[in-house]
Structure formats: C-alpha cells, structure tokens
Scaffold this motif. Structure first.
Motif, PDB file in Angstrom:
ATOM      1  N   LYS A   1      27.076  54.903  31.188  1.00 24.04           N
ATOM      2  CA  LYS A   1      25.087  55.228  31.578  1.00 24.04           C
ATOM      3  C   LYS A   1      25.148  55.479  32.220  1.00 24.04           C
ATOM      4  O   LYS A   1      25.386  56.772  32.835  1.00 24.04           O
ATOM      5  N   GLU A   2      26.528  54.976  33.703  1.00 21.66           N
ATOM      6  CA  GLU A   2      26.138  55.001  35.272  1.00 21.66           C
ATOM      7  C   GLU A   2      26.854  56.970  34.825  1.00 21.66           C
ATOM      8  O   GLU A   2      26.374  57.542  36.217  1.00 21.66           O
ATOM      9  N   HIS A   3      27.970  57.037  34.457  1.00 21.18           N
ATOM     10  CA  HIS A   3      28.373  58.335  34.708  1.00 21.18           C
ATOM     11  C   HIS A   3      27.860  59.213  33.471  1.00 21.18           C
ATOM     12  O   HIS A   3      27.788  60.239  33.904  1.00 21.18           O
ATOM     13  N   SER A   4      27.297  58.954  32.779  1.00 19.33           N
ATOM     14  CA  SER A   4      26.284  60.098  31.884  1.00 19.33           C
ATOM     15  C   SER A   4      25.015  60.417  33.140  1.00 19.33           C
ATOM     16  O   SER A   4      24.884  61.948  33.029  1.00 19.33           O
ATOM     17  N   LYS A   5      24.876  60.065  33.442  1.00 16.33           N
ATOM     18  CA  LYS A   5      23.508  60.694  34.630  1.00 16.33           C
ATOM     19  C   LYS A   5      24.610  61.887  35.663  1.00 16.33           C
ATOM     20  O   LYS A   5      23.190  62.222  35.819  1.00 16.33           O
ATOM     21  N   ILE A   6      24.997  61.907  36.293  1.00 14.98           N
ATOM     22  CA  ILE A   6      26.064  62.472  37.146  1.00 14.98           C
ATOM     23  C   ILE A   6      25.254  63.693  36.014  1.00 14.98           C
ATOM     24  O   ILE A   6      25.768  65.387  36.451  1.00 14.98           O
ATOM     25  N   PHE A   7      25.976  63.721  34.769  1.00 14.27           N
ATOM     26  CA  PHE A   7      26.155  65.341  33.854  1.00 14.27           C
ATOM     27  C   PHE A   7      24.480  65.191  33.786  1.00 14.27           C
ATOM     28  O   PHE A   7      24.538  66.935  32.586  1.00 14.27           O
ATOM     29  N   THR A   8      23.733  64.851  33.527  1.00 16.47           N
ATOM     30  CA  THR A   8      22.694  64.909  32.500  1.00 16.47           C
ATOM     31  C   THR A   8      22.141  66.424  32.452  1.00 16.47           C
ATOM     32  O   THR A   8      21.535  67.256  31.633  1.00 16.47           O
ATOM     33  N   SER A   9      21.451  66.865  33.530  1.00 11.43           N
ATOM     34  CA  SER A   9      21.650  67.597  34.674  1.00 11.43           C
ATOM     35  C   SER A   9      21.929  69.711  33.799  1.00 11.43           C
ATOM     36  O   SER A   9      21.648  70.120  33.662  1.00 11.43           O
ATOM     37  N   TYR A  10      23.116  69.156  33.451  1.00  9.98           N
ATOM     38  CA  TYR A  10      24.404  70.420  32.409  1.00  9.98           C
ATOM     39  C   TYR A  10      23.969  70.808  31.419  1.00  9.98           C
ATOM     40  O   TYR A  10      23.736  72.578  31.697  1.00  9.98           O
ATOM     41  N   GLY A  11      23.437  70.109  30.461  1.00  9.37           N
ATOM     42  CA  GLY A  11      22.966  71.061  29.712  1.00  9.37           C
ATOM     43  C   GLY A  11      21.360  71.482  29.636  1.00  9.37           C
ATOM     44  O   GLY A  11      20.718  72.917  29.356  1.00  9.37           O
ATOM     45  N   LYS A  12      20.664  71.069  30.150  1.00 13.42           N
ATOM     46  CA  LYS A  12      19.007  71.150  30.361  1.00 13.42           C
ATOM     47  C   LYS A  12      19.113  72.800  31.306  1.00 13.42           C
ATOM     48  O   LYS A  12      18.467  73.350  31.021  1.00 13.42           O
ATOM     49  N   SER A  13      20.422  72.963  32.144  1.00 10.14           N
ATOM     50  CA  SER A  13      20.553  74.567  32.913  1.00 10.14           C
ATOM     51  C   SER A  13      20.787  75.622  31.995  1.00 10.14           C
ATOM     52  O   SER A  13      21.460  76.845  32.300  1.00 10.14           O
ATOM     53  N   SER A  14      22.155  74.972  30.681  1.00  6.65           N
ATOM     54  CA  SER A  14      22.646  76.196  29.691  1.00  6.65           C
ATOM     55  C   SER A  14      22.085  76.117  28.739  1.00  6.65           C
ATOM     56  O   SER A  14      21.994  77.665  27.984  1.00  6.65           O
ATOM     57  N   HIS A  15      21.283  75.435  28.378  1.00  6.44           N
ATOM     58  CA  HIS A  15      20.563  75.658  26.702  1.00  6.44           C
ATOM     59  C   HIS A  15      19.429  74.348  26.803  1.00  6.44           C
ATOM     60  O   HIS A  15      19.097  73.912  27.019  1.00  6.44           O
ATOM     61  N   ARG A  16      19.002  74.838  25.286  1.00  2.00           N
ATOM     62  CA  ARG A  16      17.471  74.079  25.670  1.00  2.00           C
ATOM     63  C   ARG A  16      18.040  73.244  24.177  1.00  2.00           C
ATOM     64  O   ARG A  16      17.384  71.406  24.688  1.00  2.00           O
ATOM     65  N   LYS A  17      18.409  72.756  23.494  1.00  2.00           N
ATOM     66  CA  LYS A  17      18.611  72.039  21.949  1.00  2.00           C
ATOM     67  C   LYS A  17      19.955  70.981  22.350  1.00  2.00           C
ATOM     68  O   LYS A  17      20.769  71.325  23.275  1.00  2.00           O
ATOM     69  N   LYS A  18      19.368  69.770  21.731  1.00  2.00           N
ATOM     70  CA  LYS A  18      20.595  68.935  22.164  1.00  2.00           C
ATOM     71  C   LYS A  18      21.706  69.266  21.049  1.00  2.00           C
ATOM     72  O   LYS A  18      21.180  69.482  20.294  1.00  2.00           O
ATOM     73  N   ILE A  19      22.776  68.228  21.355  1.00  2.00           N
ATOM     74  CA  ILE A  19      24.147  68.580  20.607  1.00  2.00           C
ATOM     75  C   ILE A  19      23.628  68.673  19.234  1.00  2.00           C
ATOM     76  O   ILE A  19      24.067  68.937  18.310  1.00  2.00           O
ATOM     77  N   LYS A  20      23.413  67.251  19.137  1.00  2.00           N
ATOM     78  CA  LYS A  20      23.282  67.019  17.585  1.00  2.00           C
ATOM     79  C   LYS A  20      22.920  67.863  16.870  1.00  2.00           C
ATOM     80  O   LYS A  20      22.753  67.386  15.802  1.00  2.00           O
ATOM     81  N   ASP A  21      21.908  68.516  17.557  1.00  2.00           N
ATOM     82  CA  ASP A  21      20.678  69.049  16.619  1.00  2.00           C
ATOM     83  C   ASP A  21      21.192  70.396  16.204  1.00  2.00           C
ATOM     84  O   ASP A  21      21.191  71.203  15.205  1.00  2.00           O
ATOM     85  N   LEU A  22      22.157  71.168  17.539  1.00  2.00           N
ATOM     86  CA  LEU A  22      23.191  71.871  17.109  1.00  2.00           C
ATOM     87  C   LEU A  22      24.446  72.216  16.152  1.00  2.00           C
ATOM     88  O   LEU A  22      23.976  72.673  14.949  1.00  2.00           O
ATOM     89  N   VAL A  23      24.916  70.836  16.220  1.00  2.00           N
ATOM     90  CA  VAL A  23      25.354  70.244  15.278  1.00  2.00           C
ATOM     91  C   VAL A  23      24.754  69.869  13.477  1.00  2.00           C
ATOM     92  O   VAL A  23      25.255  70.718  12.432  1.00  2.00           O
ATOM     93  N   GLY A  24      23.789  69.388  13.425  1.00  2.00           N
ATOM     94  CA  GLY A  24      23.133  68.840  12.823  1.00  2.00           C
ATOM     95  C   GLY A  24      22.383  70.773  11.620  1.00  2.00           C
ATOM     96  O   GLY A  24      22.094  70.187  10.427  1.00  2.00           O
ATOM     97  N   GLU A  25      22.862  72.231  12.028  1.00  2.00           N
ATOM     98  CA  GLU A  25      22.722  72.917  11.938  1.00  2.00           C
ATOM     99  C   GLU A  25      23.630  74.023  10.496  1.00  2.00           C
ATOM    100  O   GLU A  25      24.052  74.524   9.895  1.00  2.00           O
TER     101      GLU A  25
END
Length: 206
Positions: A1-25
């Motif tokens: 979880k601590e390492h996850s916090k380092i990269f949390t902003s990455y997705g917000k700056s490049s796309h809107r959807k969560k990855i599981k929703d993209l796979v759900g398509e």
C-alpha cells in the motif's frame, strides 16, 4: 500500500477510467503515464550529470533483477511493480540503512502488467521503462523509510536506471538525457565516470 501511494496520481493524469472498468469492456487494456513535454534541454556534461544524480540519490548500486510483482494502485487507475534486486556492487551506500553486496532490496517502479477477468491489463510509464528478470542494472535510488524499499530518483527528463549488457550500457526509459532511448555506450567508460562522481563535491556542500 505504501508503494501504491507513490503512483496513485499517474492514472488521473492520463485517463479517467479505472483499469478494471477498461478490462470489463471485454478486451485487454493498456494505459500510459504522461511523457515529458517540457522545454528541450541543452546537452549535458556526463561527469556533472552523474555527480548531480549521485548527490540526489540515497543509494547507488549495481544489481540484477531476481523477481517482480505487479499490482494495481489503490485507486485502480495505474499499475506499479516491485522488483526484487540482488545487489552485486554498492557505489554509494544508504546512510539510513546500509546495503551490502549479496543483499536483496525491493525497487518499486511505475508500470507493469496484471491479469484481470482473464484479460491482460498493462500500464506503461515511458519515463521509467520496465526491467527484465535476470538482467543487470545500475540504479540511482531514493530510500522509502516506511517500507525499507527504494524508488527511482524521479526526474522527468534525466535517466536514473541503466541496463548493463555485455560490454554495453543503455538507458531503460525514453528520457532525453544522458544517452537517449536505444542508444548504447561502453559500460566500462560510463561506470568509470559513475565511480568518479562519488568523489566529487555536491553543490549543497560547496
């Protein structure tokens, strides 16, 4: 979880959807972290570059990747990978937690691949690039006290991780400096410069 916090902003700056929703398509998913688009920088002097990089790093080591584990960030918008690295040489030691040859350390980096709902989801960070199991690298690292692990120094345009392969050395990422993507140089000469940087004065100490 601590390492996850380092990269949390990455997705917000490049796309809107969560990855599981993209796979759900119903298809494999691929997301990218933003590529550096700042001003073009002038050529750098390798000795000065490595001195600055060494001064900024908490540890500088050469090591090989033994294993890796990729996971979604807590917010589900990106993927990060923890690499288990077997240290073969310590150029600069971590004053907060000494590293010795033969030690194994965890290096966390943006990007990776996970399997979700029988689909493959990939996250690509051009400013980091991926590491391959079994390969040897020169790492410039920042310490993460809460986990005892390490992360790259994180400058958007200057590389901090180098692949050592045979007699050649190359950048891992697509960053501009010091070599550029896909360019190779003699590993022995580069490592001589890297070791020489250990004895130079940092700007903050002048």
């Amino acid at each position: 979880k601590e390492h996850s916090k380092i990269f949390t902003s990455y997705g917000k700056s490049s796309h809107r959807k969560k990855i599981k929703d993209l796979v759900g398509e119903g298809k494999d998913a691929e997301v990218w972290a933003p590529i550096y688009s700042g001003p073009r920088l002038p050529p750098v002097n390798l000795g000065e570059y490595l001195t600055d990089l060494t001064c900024d790093a908490d540890a500088v080591v050469i090591g090989s990747v033994k294993s890796k584990s990729s996971n979604l960030t807590d917010d589900g918008t990106f993927i990060f990978t923890d690499y288990e690295v077997a240290v073969t040489e310590v150029l600069k030691n971590n004053e907060a937690a000494a590293v010795r040859p033969a030690d194994e350390i965890i290096v966390t980096r943006g990007g990776g691949a996970v399997k979700l709902r029988h689909r493959i989801a990939r996250a690509i960070d051009p400013s980091m690039g991926r590491l391959k199991q079994g390969d040897s690298y020169l790492f410039y690292l920042k310490f993460i006290p809460s986990t005892g692990g390490y992360r790259p120094t994180f400058h958007p345009a200057f590389e901090d991780t180098f692949l050592i392969e045979g007699g050649n050395l190359s950048q891992v990422s697509r960053k501009v400096w010091p070599l550029g993507w896909h360019a190779k140089t003699a590993a022995s000469a580069f490592l001589t410069e890297a070791r020489g940087a250990l004895n130079r004065t940092c700007n903050s100490e002048e």
